[in-house]
Each structure stands twice: as C-alpha cells, then as structure tokens.
Design an enzyme around this catalytic site. Sequence first.
Site, PDB file in Angstrom:
ATOM      1  N   ASP A 119      27.881 -22.043 -50.916  1.00  0.00           N
ATOM      2  CA  ASP A 119      27.452 -21.821 -52.288  1.00  0.00           C
ATOM      3  C   ASP A 119      26.049 -22.450 -52.414  1.00  0.00           C
ATOM      4  O   ASP A 119      25.659 -23.271 -51.577  1.00  0.00           O
ATOM      5  CB  ASP A 119      28.481 -22.521 -53.194  1.00  0.00           C
ATOM      6  CG  ASP A 119      28.008 -22.715 -54.604  1.00  0.00           C
ATOM      7  OD1 ASP A 119      27.617 -21.712 -55.212  1.00  0.00           O
ATOM      8  OD2 ASP A 119      28.036 -23.857 -55.105  1.00  0.00           O
ATOM      9  N   ASP A 121      23.994 -23.528 -55.858  1.00  0.00           N
ATOM     10  CA  ASP A 121      23.794 -24.574 -56.869  1.00  0.00           C
ATOM     11  C   ASP A 121      24.907 -25.613 -56.842  1.00  0.00           C
ATOM     12  O   ASP A 121      26.089 -25.272 -56.899  1.00  0.00           O
ATOM     13  CB  ASP A 121      23.711 -23.949 -58.268  1.00  0.00           C
ATOM     14  CG  ASP A 121      22.393 -23.246 -58.479  1.00  0.00           C
ATOM     15  OD1 ASP A 121      21.403 -23.926 -58.786  1.00  0.00           O
ATOM     16  OD2 ASP A 121      22.345 -22.018 -58.285  1.00  0.00           O
ATOM     17  N   ASP A 322      31.263 -25.799 -55.035  1.00  0.00           N
ATOM     18  CA  ASP A 322      31.560 -26.873 -55.995  1.00  0.00           C
ATOM     19  C   ASP A 322      32.018 -26.366 -57.349  1.00  0.00           C
ATOM     20  O   ASP A 322      32.297 -27.160 -58.236  1.00  0.00           O
ATOM     21  CB  ASP A 322      30.299 -27.704 -56.233  1.00  0.00           C
ATOM     22  CG  ASP A 322      29.278 -26.932 -57.052  1.00  0.00           C
ATOM     23  OD1 ASP A 322      29.074 -25.738 -56.752  1.00  0.00           O
ATOM     24  OD2 ASP A 322      28.723 -27.499 -58.001  1.00  0.00           O
TER      25      ASP A 322
HETATM   26  O1  LIG Z   1      27.141 -19.816 -57.407  1.00  0.00           O
HETATM   27  P1  LIG Z   1      26.054 -20.835 -57.533  1.00  0.00           P
HETATM   28  O2  LIG Z   1      24.988 -20.727 -56.477  1.00  0.00           O
HETATM   29  O3  LIG Z   1      26.613 -22.231 -57.632  1.00  0.00           O
HETATM   30  O4  LIG Z   1      25.339 -20.497 -58.926  1.00  0.00           O
HETATM   31  C1  LIG Z   1      26.017 -20.743 -60.155  1.00  0.00           C
HETATM   32  C2  LIG Z   1      24.996 -20.872 -61.263  1.00  0.00           C
HETATM   33  O5  LIG Z   1      24.069 -21.865 -60.826  1.00  0.00           O
HETATM   34  C3  LIG Z   1      22.899 -22.086 -61.614  1.00  0.00           C
HETATM   35  O6  LIG Z   1      23.253 -22.816 -62.760  1.00  0.00           O
HETATM   36  C4  LIG Z   1      23.746 -24.118 -62.498  1.00  0.00           C
HETATM   37  O7  LIG Z   1      22.720 -24.895 -61.839  1.00  0.00           O
HETATM   38  C5  LIG Z   1      21.534 -25.133 -62.657  1.00  0.00           C
HETATM   39  C6  LIG Z   1      20.517 -25.864 -61.782  1.00  0.00           C
HETATM   40  O8  LIG Z   1      21.025 -27.045 -61.263  1.00  0.00           O
HETATM   41  C7  LIG Z   1      21.946 -25.917 -63.894  1.00  0.00           C
HETATM   42  O9  LIG Z   1      20.799 -26.171 -64.720  1.00  0.00           O
HETATM   43  C8  LIG Z   1      22.986 -25.120 -64.684  1.00  0.00           C
HETATM   44  O10 LIG Z   1      23.432 -25.851 -65.792  1.00  0.00           O
HETATM   45  C9  LIG Z   1      24.177 -24.784 -63.782  1.00  0.00           C
HETATM   46  O11 LIG Z   1      25.088 -23.932 -64.455  1.00  0.00           O
HETATM   47  C10 LIG Z   1      22.209 -20.783 -61.945  1.00  0.00           C
HETATM   48  O12 LIG Z   1      21.121 -21.042 -62.806  1.00  0.00           O
HETATM   49  C11 LIG Z   1      23.164 -19.764 -62.515  1.00  0.00           C
HETATM   50  O13 LIG Z   1      22.506 -18.553 -62.741  1.00  0.00           O
HETATM   51  C12 LIG Z   1      24.271 -19.546 -61.490  1.00  0.00           C
HETATM   52  O14 LIG Z   1      25.182 -18.563 -61.957  1.00  0.00           O
END
Ligand SMILES: O=P(O)(O)OC[C@H]1O[C@H](O[C@H]2O[C@H](CO)[C@@H](O)[C@H](O)[C@H]2O)[C@H](O)[C@@H](O)[C@@H]1O
Length: 331
Positions: A119, A121, A322
């Site tokens: 993954d 983020d 995560d």
């Molecule tokens: O599937 P992932 O790669 O884990 O992506 C899931 C979402 O991640 C991002 O948002 C999350 O991380 C951001 C940066 O650390 C944070 O600001 C936010 O609050 C989190 O939800 C991304 O911006 C999303 O578009 C993804 O869906």
Amino acid sequence: MEIKSGHSSPVMTDSPPISNSRLTIRQNRLPCSSAAFSENNNLLLTVPRKKTGILDDVKSCGWLDAMKSSSPPPAILNKDSINSDASYREWTLKYPSALTSFEKIMSFAKGKRIALFLDYDGTLSPIVEEPDCAYMSSAMRTAVQNVAKYFPTAIISGRSRDKVYEFVGLSELYYAGSHGMDIMSPAGESLNHEHLSRTVSVNEQGKDVNLFQPASEFLPMIDKVLCSLVEITKDIKGVKVEDNKFCISVHYRNVEEKNWTLVAQRVDYVIRTYPKLRLTHGRKVLEIRPVIDWDKGKAVTFLLESLGLNNCDDVLPIYVGDDRTDEDAFK
Ligand SMILES: O=P(O)(O)OC[C@H]1O[C@H](O[C@H]2O[C@H](CO)[C@@H](O)[C@H](O)[C@H]2O)[C@H](O)[C@@H](O)[C@@H]1O
C-alpha cells in the site's frame, strides 16, 4: 498516457461488493444544484429521504463517530500511550504484529516464491496533513527498489495510478491505482489473464505497458461528480477534493471538527443522485467509487493470476498495508 488498442470489458456487477459495503448509499435521484445549496445550508435537513444515507447516520451520531475515529489522534500514536491503552493492547493480542513473528515468517518463506504487494499512504509514506506532500523517503525507495530485484512487487493504492507512480518513481514495479481499478505492468511485462482482457498503452518513455481498467465506463460519471463535489464543498475551509481518476477522495483532515457533519451532508447530497457510486471511509477521508465488484483484493488476485502465481503451494504473497481498504487484500 495514450491508449493504443481496446479489448473487451471485464465482468462487472451492479450488486454492492460484500466487503466495504458499510457506507453504501442507495437513494432516489434528486436534482443537485450547488447554487440552491449555498443559498440555504439547511436545505438538506428539509429534504425527505430514505433511511439509508449517511445523513441518517450523521443524525444518529454513528457517522460522525466514524469520521472522528477514522485516524487515530496523535496521542494514541505515542509509544507510551499505546502501552498504557488497554483496548489497544487487547487488540494487538488478537492481531499481533507480523514483525514479532519475523523468524517464523522467514522459515515459512523458505523455498517459496514471494510476490510483494505494498500500500502507499501510511505504509511507504507517513500520513501528513497535505495529501500532495506525502513523499516517501529515499531510504524507503531504495528498499522497495532492492526488493523488486528479487520478487515481483506491486504498489496497490487508493490514489490515481499516475500520482502514486510520480511519488514512487520506480518503473520496474506493477502499479494498481484507484483502489485496484487501474493496473499497469512494468514496460516489457504483460498482464496475461485467462478471462479478463487488458489494453496496451504507451508510457512516458514511449514503451508499451499493459493496462487493466475494470471501471473505465464510469469515467464520465466520476468527472461530473468530481466537479459537483469541488463546487459544493468550496466554502468549507480545509476540504480537499482529490481526483483519483476512477474514484474521488474528499479529505476533511484539515477541516474544523464542528464542520465535519457539513462535509458529510454535502457529499451525501451529491452522491445520493448516483446509485452506481458508493462511499467508503479511510483515514479522515470519504472515498467515492463505482459500484463494481472490484477492490484491492481483486487487484491482488488479478496480478497473482497474471503472473501465474495463483494456486501454487510454493508461492507466498505478502501484502503490507495500514488502512481499511487494505483489508480486502488481506482477506
Ligand atoms: O491506499 P492508499 O495508498 O493508502 O491511499 C489511501 C488514501 O491516501 C491518501 O490520503 C491519506 O493520506 C494523506 C497523506 O498522508 C492524508 O493527508 C489523508 O488524510 C489520508 O486519508 C490519499 O490522499 C487518498 O486519495 C487515498 O485514497
């Protein structure tokens, strides 16, 4: 990226997926007008609706609680507070960290072919306030690069594939963006699937890559909804609407907590007119995506099948993630 040739579409279904259906919205079509909305912020509360949307949950506090708990507050991330938090300790007994069983995993992996799924983020990059600044460290990039020399390695993210590729920058990996709805092979590798067909495209370096995009027919709808969401949330300070190509993220991390209900209401107002879209919940983010039988788990299965690594006793797929959407892949 330019599409060179098209093939048949994969199997799709109108029924909601088994997993992640907790926030599925199915409501009657209502006209959506952001002008009408901004003239009267209370409009939503006066519109009669079926008891299945997020607004009902917001009213009964469930949704607001979910929004509050969707990312642990900094205090709980502190090591000492984790140790003194009884419910967290109890949870770790039920779900122990894989790292505490590292030797066991190593011996289980002996002689096996490994396929690695990561993954982005919160896994490869830290969670930060500004989604556009979630950079991975160069040490992490080197680690991923090294591991990919030995094992097929894929990034499986909720972000758009282009965005996550821009962050990671390693052309030798497989990428699955938009929660698995946009899969790309590295140049020179194909995505061979018995039942599902892929498209051939050209990457930035002019090389052929394979794409698999099971939700491509939803693109016009997603674009429309994206515009509506940007428009309808523009007066709420701190909201960020992120275009993830086949899905949309509405971030409320930087919104004052007193306005979270308003964010939920506005998103509900737009989404309720689209029965073919559903809503899921990540870390301080509402995610809108097509109602198709596809998620990160399906993407992992698709990649394993394409790589000829499914149903083999000598294969050990490893997934590191995560967030809630990663649970589809863990399953
Ligand atoms: O599937 P992932 O790669 O884990 O992506 C899931 C979402 O991640 C991002 O948002 C999350 O991380 C951001 C940066 O650390 C944070 O600001 C936010 O609050 C989190 O939800 C991304 O911006 C999303 O578009 C993804 O869906």
